[in-house]
Write a protein that holds these residues in place. Structure first.
Motif, PDB file in Angstrom:
ATOM      1  N   PRO A  31       0.841  -1.210   0.000  1.00  0.00           N
ATOM      2  CA  PRO A  31       0.000   0.000   0.000  1.00  0.00           C
ATOM      3  C   PRO A  31       0.872   1.255   0.000  1.00  0.00           C
ATOM      4  O   PRO A  31       1.965   1.267   0.569  1.00  0.00           O
ATOM      5  N   PRO A  32       0.388   2.335  -0.620  1.00  0.00           N
ATOM      6  CA  PRO A  32       1.235   3.528  -0.806  1.00  0.00           C
ATOM      7  C   PRO A  32       1.657   4.218   0.480  1.00  0.00           C
ATOM      8  O   PRO A  32       2.801   4.663   0.598  1.00  0.00           O
ATOM      9  N   ILE A  33       0.756   4.337   1.458  1.00  0.00           N
ATOM     10  CA  ILE A  33       1.139   5.007   2.706  1.00  0.00           C
ATOM     11  C   ILE A  33       2.152   4.167   3.465  1.00  0.00           C
ATOM     12  O   ILE A  33       3.049   4.693   4.131  1.00  0.00           O
ATOM     13  N   THR A  34       2.043   2.844   3.343  1.00  0.00           N
ATOM     14  CA  THR A  34       3.023   1.957   3.974  1.00  0.00           C
ATOM     15  C   THR A  34       4.410   2.200   3.401  1.00  0.00           C
ATOM     16  O   THR A  34       5.400   2.293   4.147  1.00  0.00           O
ATOM     17  N   VAL A  35       4.500   2.324   2.078  1.00  0.00           N
ATOM     18  CA  VAL A  35       5.786   2.591   1.431  1.00  0.00           C
ATOM     19  C   VAL A  35       6.336   3.935   1.894  1.00  0.00           C
ATOM     20  O   VAL A  35       7.519   4.056   2.240  1.00  0.00           O
ATOM     21  N   ALA A  36       5.480   4.955   1.922  1.00  0.00           N
ATOM     22  CA  ALA A  36       5.928   6.283   2.350  1.00  0.00           C
ATOM     23  C   ALA A  36       6.374   6.269   3.813  1.00  0.00           C
ATOM     24  O   ALA A  36       7.371   6.912   4.168  1.00  0.00           O
ATOM     25  N   PHE A  37       5.661   5.544   4.659  1.00  0.00           N
ATOM     26  CA  PHE A  37       6.003   5.486   6.083  1.00  0.00           C
ATOM     27  C   PHE A  37       7.367   4.836   6.302  1.00  0.00           C
ATOM     28  O   PHE A  37       8.216   5.380   7.018  1.00  0.00           O
ATOM     29  N   PHE A  38       7.594   3.672   5.690  1.00  0.00           N
ATOM     30  CA  PHE A  38       8.869   2.992   5.896  1.00  0.00           C
ATOM     31  C   PHE A  38      10.013   3.750   5.235  1.00  0.00           C
ATOM     32  O   PHE A  38      11.154   3.678   5.696  1.00  0.00           O
ATOM     33  N   ARG A  39       9.716   4.478   4.181  1.00  0.00           N
ATOM     34  CA  ARG A  39      10.746   5.313   3.560  1.00  0.00           C
ATOM     35  C   ARG A  39      11.273   6.344   4.554  1.00  0.00           C
ATOM     36  O   ARG A  39      12.487   6.465   4.754  1.00  0.00           O
ATOM     37  N   ALA A 196       2.263   7.853  10.791  1.00  0.00           N
ATOM     38  CA  ALA A 196       1.951   6.689  11.635  1.00  0.00           C
ATOM     39  C   ALA A 196       0.441   6.452  11.777  1.00  0.00           C
ATOM     40  O   ALA A 196      -0.029   5.321  11.567  1.00  0.00           O
ATOM     41  N   PRO A 197      -0.362   7.469  12.122  1.00  0.00           N
ATOM     42  CA  PRO A 197      -1.806   7.195  12.216  1.00  0.00           C
ATOM     43  C   PRO A 197      -2.434   6.864  10.870  1.00  0.00           C
ATOM     44  O   PRO A 197      -3.389   6.082  10.798  1.00  0.00           O
ATOM     45  N   LEU A 198      -1.884   7.428   9.781  1.00  0.00           N
ATOM     46  CA  LEU A 198      -2.424   7.132   8.453  1.00  0.00           C
ATOM     47  C   LEU A 198      -2.125   5.697   8.041  1.00  0.00           C
ATOM     48  O   LEU A 198      -2.978   5.013   7.448  1.00  0.00           O
ATOM     49  N   VAL A 199      -0.909   5.222   8.354  1.00  0.00           N
ATOM     50  CA  VAL A 199      -0.572   3.840   7.995  1.00  0.00           C
ATOM     51  C   VAL A 199      -1.354   2.874   8.870  1.00  0.00           C
ATOM     52  O   VAL A 199      -1.735   1.770   8.416  1.00  0.00           O
ATOM     53  N   ALA A 200      -1.656   3.254  10.109  1.00  0.00           N
ATOM     54  CA  ALA A 200      -2.488   2.412  10.965  1.00  0.00           C
ATOM     55  C   ALA A 200      -3.893   2.280  10.384  1.00  0.00           C
ATOM     56  O   ALA A 200      -4.482   1.179  10.384  1.00  0.00           O
ATOM     57  N   MET A 201      -4.429   3.386   9.877  1.00  0.00           N
ATOM     58  CA  MET A 201      -5.738   3.344   9.228  1.00  0.00           C
ATOM     59  C   MET A 201      -5.700   2.492   7.965  1.00  0.00           C
ATOM     60  O   MET A 201      -6.632   1.727   7.688  1.00  0.00           O
ATOM     61  N   GLU A 202      -4.620   2.631   7.208  1.00  0.00           N
ATOM     62  CA  GLU A 202      -4.475   1.849   5.974  1.00  0.00           C
ATOM     63  C   GLU A 202      -4.446   0.359   6.284  1.00  0.00           C
ATOM     64  O   GLU A 202      -5.088  -0.451   5.595  1.00  0.00           O
ATOM     65  N   TRP A 203      -3.716  -0.039   7.316  1.00  0.00           N
ATOM     66  CA  TRP A 203      -3.640  -1.455   7.688  1.00  0.00           C
ATOM     67  C   TRP A 203      -4.979  -1.950   8.237  1.00  0.00           C
ATOM     68  O   TRP A 203      -5.325  -3.114   8.064  1.00  0.00           O
TER      69      TRP A 203
END
Length: 296
Positions: A31-39, A196-203
């Motif tokens: 997912p895109p936000i996951t990629v951005a978060f880990f980046r 972080a909260p956005l990737v939590a929502m994405e997951w």
């Protein structure tokens, strides 16, 4: 940094940002936000030994200029690449690179609006030519229905273009207020907190992705180090020497490098309309920044 060194730095920025698009496209299983978060998380860890001392030493400056710091963070680090990785879920790496090449035109327009910089007739002509070229690319043909060729990814790229144009202007106006490495550390750390909260929502919505493939981590490591740290340092230094308009004009080369990489590594087919549209975008950008590049 001399002007010659700034030009060389901009070329490396183009190669690293082209890799950002190509690797981001290869990672579109995530997912895109996951990629951005880990980046940004990997970037923050990489910057920790380089920037923690200056970040602590200048902590009062960060508090005093919190507004500009947040503007730099949100536009250049947090959401620009989130837009990029979201767009790559729906459109090709080539389209993303061509649309990203419109950034110098957007920078010139925003500079005229926000900084009251005057644009001459030749620059307005360049804006129009670049806009037609971008339309040509995303529509596939100028004879298509006006919005028939657009997809979600192409529209998302509008957010990326505006974000980086605002970041370029903010770098020119505010980056001198902060230390180099410490600022990148603070910006990436703030981005981790924002995403972080956005990737939590994405997951929660999409489920936790699987990270079992070594290629996923290798790709994320590239995104976290080369475009996020090295390219951003080089770009910030180049903007200090050349200015926002001249530094961003090197993004003209982005479609060329990305098209070659997409053909070699992603097996993308480059259509004649994309080549023609990219040529128009580049020609328009050259016209738009022509006056700025002539200034000593």
């Amino acid at each position: 940094m001399t002007r010659t060194h700034a030009y060389i730095a901009c070329l490396f920025v183009v190669f690293f940002y082209s890799g950002n698009i190509l690797v981001g496209s290869a990672l579109n299983e995530l997912p895109p936000i996951t990629v951005a978060f880990f980046r940004v998380l990997i970037a923050a860890v990489a910057l920790l030994p380089l920037g923690w001392q200056s970040a602590w030493r200048y902590r009062s400056a960060f508090r005093r200029h919190l507004g500009p710091l947040l503007l730099l963070t949100i536009t250049g680090v947090t959401f620009f690449n989130t837009f990029i990785y979201t767009a790559l879920q729906f459109t090709s790496a080539t389209n993303v690179s061509v649309l990203e090449a419109v950034i110098p035109v957007a920078t010139a327009l925003l500079s005229a609006w926000l900084l009251r910089e005057r644009l001459r007739l030749v620059q307005w002509t360049g804006v129009l030519v670049s806009f037609i070229g971008a339309l040509w690319v995303v529509m596939g043909s100028v004879t298509d229905h006006l919005f028939g060729g657009w997809n979600v990814g192409d529209l998302v790229m509008v957010g990326a273009i505006v974000s980086w144009a605002l970041y370029s202007i903010a770098v020119k106006r505010y980056i001198h207020l902060f230390p180099e490495y410490g600022t990148l550390l603070v910006m990436t750390s703030l981005s981790v907190g924002l995403l972080a909260p956005l990737v939590a929502m994405e997951w929660t919505v999409m489920g936790v992705p699987e990270f079992g493939y070594w290629a996923h981590w290798a790709g994320l490591a590239y995104l976290g180090i080369f475009p996020s740290v090295i390219a951003l340092l080089l770009y910030n230094r180049a903007v200090r020497v050349l200015g926002a308009s001249q530094a961003s004009v090197f993004l003209n080369f982005l479609p060329v490098v990305t098209m070659i990489g997409a053909t070699l590594f992603l097996s993308e087919t480059i259509a004649a309309a994309q080549i023609a549209g990219a040529s128009l975008v580049i020609a328009g950008v050259l016209l738009t920044t022509r006056v700025a590049r002539k200034r000593p």
